[in-house]
Each structure stands twice: as C-alpha cells, then as structure tokens.
Design a protein around this motif. Sequence first.
Motif, PDB file in Angstrom:
ATOM      1  N   MET B   1      38.377  49.121  45.211  1.00 31.08           N
ATOM      2  CA  MET B   1      38.875  48.155  44.224  1.00 31.08           C
ATOM      3  C   MET B   1      37.745  47.226  43.791  1.00 31.08           C
ATOM      4  N   LYS B   2      37.759  46.855  42.519  1.00 30.47           N
ATOM      5  CA  LYS B   2      36.738  45.931  42.032  1.00 30.47           C
ATOM      6  C   LYS B   2      37.315  44.519  41.938  1.00 30.47           C
ATOM      7  N   ILE B   3      36.661  43.627  42.632  1.00 28.62           N
ATOM      8  CA  ILE B   3      37.156  42.249  42.686  1.00 28.62           C
ATOM      9  C   ILE B   3      36.037  41.300  42.273  1.00 28.62           C
ATOM     10  N   VAL B   4      36.356  40.333  41.442  1.00 31.63           N
ATOM     11  CA  VAL B   4      35.397  39.254  41.198  1.00 31.63           C
ATOM     12  C   VAL B   4      36.030  37.960  41.688  1.00 31.63           C
ATOM     13  N   ALA B   5      35.181  37.024  42.066  1.00 26.77           N
ATOM     14  CA  ALA B   5      35.692  35.769  42.597  1.00 26.77           C
ATOM     15  C   ALA B   5      34.820  34.614  42.133  1.00 26.77           C
ATOM     16  N   VAL B   6      35.436  33.443  42.082  1.00 25.44           N
ATOM     17  CA  VAL B   6      34.700  32.211  41.811  1.00 25.44           C
ATOM     18  C   VAL B   6      34.989  31.267  42.969  1.00 25.44           C
ATOM     19  N   THR B   7      33.943  30.706  43.573  1.00 28.23           N
ATOM     20  CA  THR B   7      34.168  29.706  44.614  1.00 28.23           C
ATOM     21  C   THR B   7      33.622  28.364  44.135  1.00 28.23           C
ATOM     22  N   ALA B   8      34.363  27.310  44.441  1.00 23.71           N
ATOM     23  CA  ALA B   8      33.934  25.954  44.078  1.00 23.71           C
ATOM     24  C   ALA B   8      34.619  24.978  45.010  1.00 23.71           C
ATOM     25  N   CYS B   9      33.946  23.886  45.319  1.00 24.24           N
ATOM     26  CA  CYS B   9      34.577  22.870  46.161  1.00 24.24           C
ATOM     27  C   CYS B   9      34.081  21.491  45.759  1.00 24.24           C
ATOM     28  N   ALA B  10      34.654  20.496  46.408  1.00 25.23           N
ATOM     29  CA  ALA B  10      34.451  19.114  45.991  1.00 25.23           C
ATOM     30  C   ALA B  10      32.978  18.706  45.890  1.00 25.23           C
ATOM     31  N   ASP B  52      31.277  42.332  34.212  1.00 20.46           N
ATOM     32  CA  ASP B  52      31.846  42.217  35.572  1.00 20.46           C
ATOM     33  C   ASP B  52      33.331  41.882  35.495  1.00 20.46           C
ATOM     34  N   ILE B  53      33.639  40.906  34.632  1.00 19.94           N
ATOM     35  CA  ILE B  53      35.013  40.421  34.540  1.00 19.94           C
ATOM     36  C   ILE B  53      35.908  41.503  33.939  1.00 19.94           C
ATOM     37  N   GLU B  54      35.400  42.142  32.916  1.00 20.89           N
ATOM     38  CA  GLU B  54      36.141  43.224  32.249  1.00 20.89           C
ATOM     39  C   GLU B  54      36.495  44.332  33.258  1.00 20.89           C
ATOM     40  N   ALA B  55      35.534  44.673  34.099  1.00 24.98           N
ATOM     41  CA  ALA B  55      35.715  45.799  35.028  1.00 24.98           C
ATOM     42  C   ALA B  55      36.572  45.454  36.237  1.00 24.98           C
ATOM     43  N   ALA B  56      36.782  44.153  36.488  1.00 24.83           N
ATOM     44  CA  ALA B  56      37.471  43.754  37.722  1.00 24.83           C
ATOM     45  C   ALA B  56      38.964  44.049  37.661  1.00 24.83           C
ATOM     46  N   ASP B  57      39.520  44.505  38.791  1.00 25.99           N
ATOM     47  CA  ASP B  57      40.961  44.717  38.880  1.00 25.99           C
ATOM     48  C   ASP B  57      41.682  43.394  39.077  1.00 25.99           C
ATOM     49  N   LYS B  92      41.919  38.975  55.618  1.00 25.11           N
ATOM     50  CA  LYS B  92      43.351  39.003  55.323  1.00 25.11           C
ATOM     51  C   LYS B  92      43.609  38.722  53.840  1.00 25.11           C
ATOM     52  N   VAL B  93      42.849  37.788  53.285  1.00 26.27           N
ATOM     53  CA  VAL B  93      43.011  37.456  51.869  1.00 26.27           C
ATOM     54  C   VAL B  93      42.750  38.699  51.027  1.00 26.27           C
ATOM     55  N   LEU B  94      41.679  39.394  51.336  1.00 21.90           N
ATOM     56  CA  LEU B  94      41.359  40.610  50.570  1.00 21.90           C
ATOM     57  C   LEU B  94      42.452  41.661  50.719  1.00 21.90           C
ATOM     58  N   GLN B  95      42.935  41.830  51.946  1.00 20.38           N
ATOM     59  CA  GLN B  95      43.988  42.829  52.184  1.00 20.38           C
ATOM     60  C   GLN B  95      45.232  42.504  51.370  1.00 20.38           C
ATOM     61  N   GLU B  96      45.594  41.233  51.356  1.00 20.84           N
ATOM     62  CA  GLU B  96      46.808  40.838  50.632  1.00 20.84           C
ATOM     63  C   GLU B  96      46.631  40.997  49.135  1.00 20.84           C
ATOM     64  N   VAL B  97      45.457  40.625  48.656  1.00 16.71           N
ATOM     65  CA  VAL B  97      45.186  40.760  47.221  1.00 16.71           C
ATOM     66  C   VAL B  97      45.278  42.233  46.831  1.00 16.71           C
ATOM     67  N   LYS B  98      44.702  43.076  47.658  1.00 20.49           N
ATOM     68  CA  LYS B  98      44.729  44.508  47.350  1.00 20.49           C
ATOM     69  C   LYS B  98      46.148  45.057  47.391  1.00 20.49           C
ATOM     70  N   ALA B  99      46.895  44.640  48.404  1.00 19.88           N
ATOM     71  CA  ALA B  99      48.271  45.129  48.531  1.00 19.88           C
ATOM     72  C   ALA B  99      49.107  44.720  47.321  1.00 19.88           C
ATOM     73  N   ASN B 100      48.839  43.526  46.804  1.00 18.77           N
ATOM     74  CA  ASN B 100      49.634  43.030  45.682  1.00 18.77           C
ATOM     75  C   ASN B 100      49.230  43.613  44.339  1.00 18.77           C
TER      76      ASN B 100
END
Lengths: 163, 103
Positions: B1-10, B52-57, B92-100
Amino acid sequence: METKKVTFSEIIKPETVDLMLAPQDSKDDLFHHMIAMLFDVGAIGSKEEFLQAIYERESLGPTYMGEGIAIPHGKSCTVRKTAIAFCRCDEGFYYHTDDDGGEVDLIFMLAIPGEMSSNDYIRILSRLARLLVYPEFVDELRKAKDYDDIISSVEQYEPLLDQ
Amino acid sequence: MKIVAVTACATGIAHSYMAAEALKKAGKEAGDEVKVEIQGAMGIENELSAKDIEAADVVIFAVDVGVRNKGRFNGKKTVSLGPNEVIRNAKKVLQEVKANFEG
C-alpha cells in the motif's frame, strides 16, 4: 571554508548527564533538578524563566513519548546555547501529563534558544528524537555505564537515520 | 500500500520528527511504501510532491497543529491523529489504516 557540523557531544556535556537519578516525587522536582544541571554549565541564564518555558510547552501537549521516555523542552530567550540534559532513573517513576502520562526512566530535557540561529542545532535535536524510535538504541541508553557510552551509542546508531 | 503522511507538532522539535521516523520504520517493517513530510522548526522537510500525493492510497495527518498547504490533499482519503499516538503505536496505526482503506 568548510562549515563544521554541530555534533551531539557539543550539546550534551558530561555535567548534564545523570545516570543515577533517584525516583522523583513530582515532575516539578524532576524539572528543577534538570534545569539546575543546564544552569550550572551556563546553558541558561535564568532557571525561573526556563522553567516557565518548559511549562508553556507542557501546556501544549504531552511530552511523554511512551516506552519510558519523556522529552520536556523549552524555547526561550534565557537559553544561551542549545543544550540537552539527560537523566536515567533505573527504578522509574510516574511522569504526569495532561492526558495520562506514564512510567519513565529516560528523560531528555532540551534547551532551545529563543532565536534559533542555526538549523544545525535543530537538526541535531531532531536526530536525537528520531533515534529514540529505535529500541536497540534505547536499550543502549539503558545499559550505558557512563557519558562516553552514551556518546558512542549515538555515533553507532546514527547511520540508521540515513538509510 | 502507498501511504503519505504529514507530521507536525507545537514546537516542531521533537514529536514531529519522532512521529515521522516511527511511521517510516513501521512502513519499512510492514513492506509498505510510506513517504513522510515533516512540518517542523526547520520549515517543510521532505515535501510531498503532487505525484506522491496522487499515487497515495491514503494520507495520514499526525499533527497537533494545523497542516500547512492542506489544499494539496483535497479529494484524498485522510486519517488524522496526534503525533503521540503515532509515536507510541506506529505499527498499530498503520495496520488499522490499511484495514480500513484497503480494497
């Protein structure tokens, strides 16, 4: 002229490492202890101001990272140079946060100058944070006997980040 | 599966980087292609391309502040959660995202 890269050993000093911390009754006691270490090496100008910066950050979200690790950090004009204090408490104690918190044994406190002049410093702080995701590196921190062990673990595991 | 992510914090010093590293590591272990953009104190790092964004599931936002340039992700399936959740349970986050989102 080639610019010299900031190294981990420049921002974490033997004097800011305590591998025999006793369990702390409160987060406040812990913060005071670590801030005193940073103050003693001249990294911060005012303990009170830096404590305030640390609590401001705490109010934005938990700095407990799971797996026994906490990374309280503060950005303030009272920070004279980027520095890290590191404490290890083998018995562990509870680190409270607004949501829940957890048992910690490894605590890193980051002091970040208000005006961060160089990205090199942020890079080195971020590389430490990234290394903490690797259990094999964290194990080394738990086994380290002294300051030199810690620095050599960082050097040993840093290449993981560039894979 | 192709996943893209953005991380940001305070403050953009610790959580955004740890969350990014945790996702990359979990992706590598699970055999997924995970690209992570960090919106931190040094600005935007590893910026995701339109390709990247276009290709992401699916897109994961591991943020506790707003996502910069969020419009790029319009029309994509997205999941939002705090960087702390990702740091503590990236696998676990990845597993759940994939399952959904798979299939």
